[in-house]
Write an enzyme that holds these catalytic residues in place. Structure first.
Site, mmCIF file in Angstrom:
data_model
loop_
_atom_site.group_PDB
_atom_site.id
_atom_site.type_symbol
_atom_site.label_atom_id
_atom_site.label_comp_id
_atom_site.label_asym_id
_atom_site.label_seq_id
_atom_site.Cartn_x
_atom_site.Cartn_y
_atom_site.Cartn_z
ATOM 1 N N ASP A 93 0.863 -1.179 0.000
ATOM 2 C CA ASP A 93 0.000 0.000 0.000
ATOM 3 C C ASP A 93 0.899 1.227 0.000
ATOM 4 O O ASP A 93 1.950 1.246 0.629
ATOM 5 C CB ASP A 93 -0.900 -0.036 1.238
ATOM 6 C CG ASP A 93 -1.911 1.085 1.251
ATOM 7 O OD1 ASP A 93 -2.005 1.805 0.241
ATOM 8 O OD2 ASP A 93 -2.601 1.244 2.269
ATOM 9 N N GLY A 95 0.679 4.295 1.211
ATOM 10 C CA GLY A 95 0.649 5.313 2.257
ATOM 11 C C GLY A 95 -0.565 6.210 2.173
ATOM 12 O O GLY A 95 -0.795 7.048 3.043
ATOM 13 N N GLY A 96 -1.372 6.026 1.122
ATOM 14 C CA GLY A 96 -2.551 6.879 0.956
ATOM 15 C C GLY A 96 -3.566 6.726 2.066
ATOM 16 O O GLY A 96 -4.215 7.702 2.459
ATOM 17 N N PHE A 97 -3.732 5.510 2.601
ATOM 18 C CA PHE A 97 -4.688 5.324 3.688
ATOM 19 C C PHE A 97 -4.263 6.122 4.911
ATOM 20 O O PHE A 97 -5.107 6.672 5.630
ATOM 21 C CB PHE A 97 -4.814 3.843 4.050
ATOM 22 C CG PHE A 97 -5.806 3.573 5.150
ATOM 23 C CD1 PHE A 97 -7.168 3.615 4.895
ATOM 24 C CD2 PHE A 97 -5.385 3.318 6.442
ATOM 25 C CE1 PHE A 97 -8.091 3.391 5.908
ATOM 26 C CE2 PHE A 97 -6.297 3.090 7.460
ATOM 27 C CZ PHE A 97 -7.657 3.121 7.195
ATOM 28 N N GLN A 190 -10.780 6.754 -6.820
ATOM 29 C CA GLN A 190 -11.355 7.483 -5.699
ATOM 30 C C GLN A 190 -12.650 8.154 -6.151
ATOM 31 O O GLN A 190 -13.103 7.943 -7.269
ATOM 32 C CB GLN A 190 -10.353 8.493 -5.137
ATOM 33 C CG GLN A 190 -9.156 7.867 -4.428
ATOM 34 C CD GLN A 190 -9.536 7.213 -3.096
ATOM 35 O OE1 GLN A 190 -10.646 7.375 -2.591
ATOM 36 N NE2 GLN A 190 -8.610 6.448 -2.538
ATOM 37 N N GLY A 217 -10.936 4.137 -0.822
ATOM 38 C CA GLY A 217 -11.833 5.084 -0.187
ATOM 39 C C GLY A 217 -13.188 4.536 0.167
ATOM 40 O O GLY A 217 -14.145 5.306 0.339
ATOM 41 N N ASP A 267 -7.980 -7.121 0.794
ATOM 42 C CA ASP A 267 -7.118 -7.164 1.973
ATOM 43 C C ASP A 267 -7.881 -6.538 3.123
ATOM 44 O O ASP A 267 -8.739 -5.683 2.915
ATOM 45 C CB ASP A 267 -5.811 -6.390 1.750
ATOM 46 C CG ASP A 267 -6.006 -4.884 1.966
ATOM 47 O OD1 ASP A 267 -5.689 -4.393 3.079
ATOM 48 O OD2 ASP A 267 -6.497 -4.189 1.052
#
Length: 376
Positions: A93, A95-97, A190, A217, A267
């Site tokens: 991932d 890092g956007g979360f 998104q 998102g 996931d």
């Protein structure tokens, strides 16, 4: 296994898809559930166990691995696969979360995100280019674009701003990724809970001709019905010949309903986190081992399970371990939960191959609805 990244559809049943992602480090059977190994470990599990349960791929997190042990150090040690002894595919991932989950510790602008480390307070700047660079240093097989994930509910203006910036970041990530034979970069759709923004995002990302596409998102505060509506809205605008990944989802029921809508990869921290907190997923639904009803129940969680944690240990013992806060309790329930998730995926794949996915889904949901064994 192949020297290039390839996705092949093997069967369809309605909108449900059975496929394979082939890459140098292995084949990922889809629909697939990816156990979350945030900092290079699937919590409370040995990775040999994770593999034996049927996982073809695990997930790592760029933000957390950036903080420790650090991407340059991981590269010096031979890459993440070598460090953690997992020679199979890894997805990272971007890092956007954390742009959403650590909103109080970051500043955001067009160039990227500046995080204040939750570990030691140090500042780290992550641009789209740096996110891809870090994922390359980790030697990740599937690398995600940096995006801005917005918690719902949010204003339409804020959702549109984040979606448009995520599209611009996707282009920069594609350029930074370049040509990496055998690896892939996925874009992330998104658009929050606004249908036309989801369509705009999916169509624009499809024009970039990436190797895979994710829906991001969602499962960030909205009801399940909204999530499913956004999947229904988005999937028709995602390339048929590329894998589709629904990020951060979810419950077994979420996954069943999403597979029915054409999703290939999932996931979620739910099976591992729930296990550490005394919650077991079984073919009879969720079972809370903290409840006093289990204190003198010598029956196993599921006598038919192939997983020793579910089949060979009594509910009384599991209840005791959880109430006594013994770490082995969380280990056993995590083992059970990941086993159930992988068995569910295997059942889904087989049902699609045999053209009976709708029946499999109905039978599975009926078993959950019947509930657990009656108390003694």
């Amino acid at each position: 296994m192949t020297e290039t990244f390839q996705f092949k559809l093997l069967a369809t049943d309605g909108k449900a898809r059975r496929g394979e992602v082939s890459m140098p480090r292995g084949v990922i059977r889809t629909p697939a559930f990816m156990p979350v190994g945030t900092v290079g470990t699937v919590k409370a599990m040995y990775l040999d166990q994770v593999r034996d349960l049927g996982a073809d791929i695990i997930l790592g997190n760029t933000y957390h691995l950036m903080l420790r042990p650090g991407p340059e150090r991981v590269a010096r040690l031979g890459g993440l696969h070598e460090l953690i002894r997992w020679p199979y595919p890894i997805l990272t991932d971007s890092g956007g979360f954390q742009v959403m989950s650590l909103a109080g510790l970051r500043k955001l602008d067009e160039q990227g995100v500046t995080f204040k480390s939750h570990v030691d307070g140090a500042l780290h700047h992550m641009s789209p280019e740096r996110s891809i660079e870090i994922q390359g240093l980790l030697d990740s097989d599937i690398q995600m674009q940096l995006d801005e994930c917005v918690a719902l509910p949010a204003s339409p203006k804020e959702i549109e701003r984040a979606m448009e910036m995520s599209l611009r970041w996707a282009e920069r990530c594609k350029t930074a990724f370049g040509d990496q034979p055998g690896k892939a970069m996925f874009g992330i759709v998104q658009g929050g809970d606004i249908p036309h923004l989801r369509v705009r995002s999916a169509q624009a990302l499809a024009e970039l001709n990436l190797k895979g596409y994710a829906i991001g998102g969602l499962a960030v505060g909205e009801p399940q019905e909204v999530m499913l509506d956004m999947i229904d809205t988005t999937v028709p605008h995602m390339p048929t010949e590329k894998p589709r990944y629904l990020m951060g989802v979810g419950t077994p029921n979420d996954m069943l309903k999403s597979v029915a809508r054409g999703i290939d990869m999932f996931d979620c921290v739910m099976p591992t986190r729930s296990g550490r907190h005394g919650l077991a997923f079984t073919r009879r639904g969720r079972i809370n081992l903290r409840n006093a009803r289990h204190a003198e129940d010598m029956r196993p969680l599921d006598e038919e399970s192939t997983c020793p944690a579910a089949r060979d240990y009594s509910r009384a013992y599991l209840h005791h371990l959880i109430r006594a806060n013994e770490s082995v309790g969380g280990m056993l329930l995590t083992w059970n939960n990941l086993s159930y998730y992988q068995d569910l995926m295997a059942g889904i794949r087989k049902a699609i191959e045999e053209g009976r996915f709708a029946d499999f889904m109905a039978e599975t949901q009926e078993n959950w609805a019947r509930g657990d064994l009656a108390p003694l």
